[in-house]
Motif scaffolding. Structure first.
Motif, PDB file in Angstrom:
ATOM      1  N   UNK A 193       0.838  -1.216   0.000  1.00 50.32           N
ATOM      2  CA  UNK A 193       0.000   0.000   0.000  1.00 50.32           C
ATOM      3  C   UNK A 193       0.867   1.259   0.000  1.00 50.32           C
ATOM      4  N   UNK A 194       1.948   1.264   0.842  1.00 47.27           N
ATOM      5  CA  UNK A 194       2.827   2.437   0.889  1.00 47.27           C
ATOM      6  C   UNK A 194       3.540   2.637  -0.437  1.00 47.27           C
ATOM      7  N   UNK A 195       3.938   1.553  -1.086  1.00 44.26           N
ATOM      8  CA  UNK A 195       4.620   1.670  -2.376  1.00 44.26           C
ATOM      9  C   UNK A 195       3.671   2.222  -3.430  1.00 44.26           C
ATOM     10  N   UNK A 196       2.432   1.724  -3.427  1.00 46.37           N
ATOM     11  CA  UNK A 196       1.454   2.220  -4.413  1.00 46.37           C
ATOM     12  C   UNK A 196       1.170   3.700  -4.176  1.00 46.37           C
ATOM     13  N   UNK A 197       0.997   4.129  -2.889  1.00 45.71           N
ATOM     14  CA  UNK A 197       0.720   5.542  -2.585  1.00 45.71           C
ATOM     15  C   UNK A 197       1.867   6.418  -3.051  1.00 45.71           C
ATOM     16  N   UNK A 198       3.121   5.988  -2.843  1.00 46.42           N
ATOM     17  CA  UNK A 198       4.266   6.800  -3.274  1.00 46.42           C
ATOM     18  C   UNK A 198       4.320   6.885  -4.788  1.00 46.42           C
ATOM     19  N   UNK A 199       3.966   5.790  -5.465  1.00 48.17           N
ATOM     20  CA  UNK A 199       3.953   5.800  -6.930  1.00 48.17           C
ATOM     21  C   UNK A 199       2.889   6.767  -7.442  1.00 48.17           C
ATOM     22  N   UNK A 200       1.714   6.747  -6.801  1.00 47.64           N
ATOM     23  CA  UNK A 200       0.635   7.670  -7.217  1.00 47.64           C
ATOM     24  C   UNK A 200       1.064   9.121  -7.014  1.00 47.64           C
ATOM     25  N   UNK A 201       1.788   9.400  -5.891  1.00 48.96           N
ATOM     26  CA  UNK A 201       2.248  10.770  -5.622  1.00 48.96           C
ATOM     27  C   UNK A 201       3.221  11.225  -6.693  1.00 48.96           C
ATOM     28  N   UNK A 202       4.144  10.333  -7.070  1.00 54.86           N
ATOM     29  CA  UNK A 202       5.106  10.702  -8.110  1.00 54.86           C
ATOM     30  C   UNK A 202       4.397  10.943  -9.441  1.00 54.86           C
ATOM     31  N   UNK A 203       3.398  10.103  -9.760  1.00 56.98           N
ATOM     32  CA  UNK A 203       2.662  10.297 -11.009  1.00 56.98           C
ATOM     33  C   UNK A 203       1.914  11.640 -11.016  1.00 56.98           C
ATOM     34  N   UNK A 204       1.319  11.995  -9.876  1.00 58.41           N
ATOM     35  CA  UNK A 204       0.592  13.281  -9.813  1.00 58.41           C
ATOM     36  C   UNK A 204       1.560  14.450  -9.964  1.00 58.41           C
ATOM     37  N   UNK A 205       2.797  14.312  -9.397  1.00 54.82           N
ATOM     38  CA  UNK A 205       3.800  15.372  -9.564  1.00 54.82           C
ATOM     39  C   UNK A 205       4.203  15.492 -11.028  1.00 54.82           C
ATOM     40  N   UNK A 206       4.399  14.328 -11.681  1.00 55.50           N
ATOM     41  CA  UNK A 206       4.755  14.349 -13.100  1.00 55.50           C
ATOM     42  C   UNK A 206       3.627  14.948 -13.931  1.00 55.50           C
ATOM     43  N   UNK A 207       2.381  14.610 -13.552  1.00 52.19           N
ATOM     44  CA  UNK A 207       1.226  15.185 -14.269  1.00 52.19           C
ATOM     45  C   UNK A 207       1.174  16.706 -14.087  1.00 52.19           C
ATOM     46  N   UNK A 240       7.153  -5.990  -4.567  1.00 52.12           N
ATOM     47  CA  UNK A 240       6.088  -6.288  -3.613  1.00 52.12           C
ATOM     48  C   UNK A 240       4.921  -6.994  -4.289  1.00 52.12           C
ATOM     49  N   UNK A 241       4.674  -6.665  -5.552  1.00 50.26           N
ATOM     50  CA  UNK A 241       3.629  -7.392  -6.280  1.00 50.26           C
ATOM     51  C   UNK A 241       4.022  -8.856  -6.437  1.00 50.26           C
ATOM     52  N   UNK A 253       9.425   5.784 -12.948  1.00 54.41           N
ATOM     53  CA  UNK A 253       9.864   4.496 -13.492  1.00 54.41           C
ATOM     54  C   UNK A 253      10.788   3.787 -12.513  1.00 54.41           C
ATOM     55  N   UNK A 254      11.716   4.537 -11.923  1.00 57.49           N
ATOM     56  CA  UNK A 254      12.660   3.934 -10.981  1.00 57.49           C
ATOM     57  C   UNK A 254      11.939   3.437  -9.735  1.00 57.49           C
ATOM     58  N   UNK A 255      10.991   4.268  -9.225  1.00 54.37           N
ATOM     59  CA  UNK A 255      10.286   3.864  -8.009  1.00 54.37           C
ATOM     60  C   UNK A 255       9.443   2.621  -8.257  1.00 54.37           C
ATOM     61  N   UNK A 256       8.857   2.514  -9.438  1.00 56.05           N
ATOM     62  CA  UNK A 256       8.044   1.344  -9.746  1.00 56.05           C
ATOM     63  C   UNK A 256       8.907   0.081  -9.770  1.00 56.05           C
ATOM     64  N   UNK A 257      10.079   0.229 -10.411  1.00 54.14           N
ATOM     65  CA  UNK A 257      10.941  -0.946 -10.527  1.00 54.14           C
ATOM     66  C   UNK A 257      11.533  -1.341  -9.180  1.00 54.14           C
ATOM     67  N   UNK A 258      11.762  -0.329  -8.326  1.00 55.74           N
ATOM     68  CA  UNK A 258      12.448  -0.597  -7.059  1.00 55.74           C
ATOM     69  C   UNK A 258      11.479  -1.044  -5.973  1.00 55.74           C
TER      70      UNK A 258
END
Length: 758
Positions: free
Chosen positions: A349-363, A419-420, A409-414
């Motif tokens: 859950x924490x990894x997904x939330x951080x990924x969503x935050x990075x995506x919103x920043x990129x957006x 965790x998935x 991309x890096x956060x998703x891979x790392x």
């Protein structure tokens, strides 16, 4: 004229020849004045001297007292007290029997008897069955024609006094009650009582409000319990159905776990490809931006169009971020369904939330880049320096956006992908545990279905009752709060208190008197007359002048003897025989015509009549004090009336002898009744109203009124002219119509003398 003057001189000599003649002449002048003065003085103020008229008053009133008005009311006693201070009449306070007998015997002009139930009848004003209180009024009308009208006025005064006294008493009681209430309301005891009452009411209102809220909470709690029961029942039903489905699904779960692992790998490769595509797209955008800004100096419009197109392309790329974020949110929802005991759940859950935050920043970087491209498209055509500054900012924003994508991309891979993969390994274990749980659950749900349905029905009934109780409690609390607000309202209280205080601190007697008689009559006299005697003076003055004219014709001879005619003509003591029998016109052959005889003898009548008019008018003004705003005009009316009246009576007597005197008396009687001197002509019978303009009295009286109080326009002059016009028919009769009447008059006289009585 010489002959007329000669006749007048001889008449004056004869009238002053001896003392008796002088006294008689003076008497002829004074008697009419005395007649007028006595009548005017007698009627000087008749309605101001009514205090000698005896009117009996008998009070049998027993009074009245009720619960409505806690005051004993005795209107009869109030009337007696009031009449003791009234001096309009000679009030005699006696028993009812004596009062009635006194009216019959003539001792009293009238009697007023107040019955026993008079006050009680008046107080029926406050009951549905209203009775008119009645006084008994006894009147002796044979004693005097005017006295009944005066005593009627006294009785009316009593009735008005009763009406005002009753209204005043009621108003006084009301004001006293209001004053008592005000004094009590301002006392310390009342203030303490109000404070205690206010505190108790506030406590009660708070208690009721709290009880209402507590009952409402109970109802809501039961509602929640009912929802839980309903949900539990539905869950158990669905669990029973789902248990069987789950057992079938568990068989497929194992193969699904394997496919989940391969799907995770596919997602990873798809994400990397998409992010690489976006990063490459930013490189293309950077190249196109440089190309567009390089064309600013050459073709600004083309550059602006290219920048606008780039802005739209960057904006359209935002959908990739949204799609990715949506996928991650769905994945997060699925992960949240895992049991909390799973160690991989929270980390994923924490990894997904951080990924969503990075995506919103990129957006966000992508959106800012699109906005800067759009702004630059408008600047390239306006300011070259600003456009160059925008190029640098846009290139920096592209670099920042590429870095954001790299971070995603890096956060998703790392963080996310490992965790998935770990989650996929635990799915098989979870499926095995769930299979045994469903088997146990299926046996339990069947026994709980009946219980949940009965509990839901009972809870709904209890909630309905509790909601009704809460509504009533809340309504009662609202009512008490409204009462407290009204009691604590300082504005209204002060206003009402001030109004009540101003009312009760005023003179209660004055206020009650105003309520009992709210309308006062303000009399404005247009032509004020000082008193009743002055008002009656014109009538009695004109009447006395007419009476004086009759007296003159009764005491003085209207015909001239043959001896006087001979002396006037200078023919000795007698006329020659050829003159014929004694009578009017028998000396005409010597120049003594009928008109000479008429005016010659009338001269002394006119003189004495003028003296009569002068004396009576001067006596009115300076002896009796009759009002005369215009004294000379007042005298002029008397003089003209004396000449007109004396001429009329003299002409009638000369023409018709004693019959003429009788006609003069008849005219006097007619004018007394029809002149309007005592009563308005409009109140007289129709005959007198028709005769009114053709009588001399009305015009003389109106002229004298105008001289006394003032004239409206030419009123005075017109009345004087109308009065003088009566000389025309009088002179016409005495000078022209007299000739054919002489023989008739002589024939009538001989027949009257033949009776030896007349």
């Amino acid at each position: 004229m010489k002959i007329i003057w000669g006749i007048f001189k001889r008449d004056m000599c004869h009238a002053t020849r001896n003392v008796i003649a002088v006294i008689v002449s003076m008497g002829l002048v004074v008697v009419p004045a005395l007649y007028a003065w006595f009548n005017i003085a007698a009627s000087w103020d008749p309605y101001g001297n009514t205090k000698a008229l005896k009117v009996a008053v008998a009070n049998n009133d027993k009074g009245y007292k009720s619960d409505l008005i806690p005051v004993r009311v005795n209107v009869g006693e109030t009337i007696i007290s009031t009449l003791h201070a009234n001096d309009q009449l000679d009030w005699q306070f006696v028993k009812s029997d004596k009062a009635i007998d006194g009216v019959k015997s003539g001792e009293y002009y009238a009697a007023i008897v107040i019955p026993k139930g008079f006050s009680a009848d008046m107080m029926t004003l406050f009951s549905p069955d209203i009775k008119h209180a009645q006084l008994k009024y006894y009147l002796n009308e044979k004693i005097n024609p005017i006295a009944p009208h005066i005593t009627d006025q006294g009785a009316t005064t009593v009735v008005n006094t009763i009406d005002k006294t009753f209204a005043k008493t009621i108003a006084q009681v009301g004001l006293d009650l209001a004053s008592s209430i005000l004094h009590y309301s301002q006392s310390p005891q009342m203030a303490e009582y109000m404070r205690n009452l206010n505190g108790n009411l506030t406590t009660m209102a708070d208690t009721l409000s709290g009880a209402s809220q507590q009952v409402t909470s109970y109802s809501q709690l039961l509602g929640s319990a009912n929802d839980i029961v309903d949900s539990t029942g539905k869950l158990l039903v669905s669990a029973t159905k789902a248990g069987k489905q789950a057992q079938n699904a568990l068989k497929q779960g194992k193969s699904g776990a394997t496919s989940f692992t391969s799907a995770g790998a596919n997602v990873t490769s798809s994400v990397n490809a998409a992010l690489d595509q976006v990063s490459g797209a930013f490189d293309q955008v950077a190249a196109k931006v440089n190309k567009a800004f390089d064309a600013i100096g050459k073709d600004s419009d083309t550059a602006a169009s290219q920048l606008t197109t780039l802005s739209e392309q960057v904006s359209s790329g935002e959908s990739l971020y949204d799609t990715y974020i949506t996928s991650l949110n769905h994945m997060r929802e699925s992960v949240e369904q895992l049991p909390d005991s799973d160690s991989a759940k929270q980390a994923l859950l924490e990894a997904i939330d951080r990924e969503i935050t990075l995506l919103e920043a990129a957006k966000g970087d992508s959106q800012k880049l699109a906005q800067q491209l759009k702004d630059a498209s408008t600047q390239v055509t306006q300011d070259t320096v600003a456009a160059e500054r925008s190029r640098k900012e846009i290139l920096n924003r592209i670099t920042s956006a590429k870095q954001s994508i790299s971070n995603v991309r890096d956060d998703y891979a790392t963080n996310v992908k490992p965790k998935i993969d770990a989650l996929a390994s635990t799915v098989s274990t979870l499926i095995s545990q769930t299979d045994s749980m469903i088997t146990q659950l299926s046996g339990t749900t069947d026994s709980l279905n009946d219980v949940t349905s009965n509990v839901g029905t009972n809870i709904a009934s209890i909630r309905s009752t509790l909601d009704g109780i809460a509504t009533k409690l809340n309504s009662s609390a609202t009512t008490l709060n409204t009462l407290i607000t009204a009691m604590n309202s300082s504005d209204n209280g002060a206003e009402n208190s001030d109004e009540l205080k101003s009312l009760t601190t005023s003179n209660a007697s004055t206020l009650s008197t105003l309520i009992s008689a709210p309308v006062a009559l303000h009399r404005v006299a247009v032509y004020p007359i000082a008193n009743y005697g002055s008002a009656m003076a014109p009538f009695y003055t004109i009447l006395s002048i007419w009476v004086g004219a009759i007296i003159l014709c009764a005491m003085l001879k209207v015909t001239i003897s043959d001896r006087e005619k001979a002396h006037v003509l200078g023919l000795g003591d007698t006329l020659p025989r050829i003159a014929g029998p004694s009578g009017p016109g028998n000396a005409s052959r010597w120049g003594l015509r009928l008109d000479h005889e008429y005016f010659g003898r009338y001269a002394i009548f006119a003189l004495l009549a003028l003296l009569q008019g002068t004396l009576v008018c001067l006596g009115d003004m300076y002896f009796l004090g009759v009002q005369a705003n215009h004294a000379l005009q007042f005298l002029a009316v008397g003089w003209l009336a004396a000449l007109v009246f004396s001429n009329i009576v003299y002409t009638l007597t000369v023409s018709f002898g004693d019959i003429g005197k009788a006609v003069a008396v008849v005219l006097l009687v007619m004018q007394v009744a029809g002149s309007g001197g005592t009563f308005p002509i409009e109140t007289l019978p129709k005959f007198f109203q028709m005769l009114y303009p053709f009588l001399p009295f009305p015009h003389a009286i109106d002229a004298m009124h105008a001289a006394m109080a003032g004239s409206y326009g030419n009123e005075y002059l017109l009345d004087m002219v109308y009065l003088a016009l009566f000389l025309i028919p009088s002179l016409l009769l005495g000078l022209v119509l007299r000739k054919p009447v002489i023989r008739l008059n002589n024939w009538v006289s001989r027949n009257l003398e033949s009776t030896k009585v007349m």
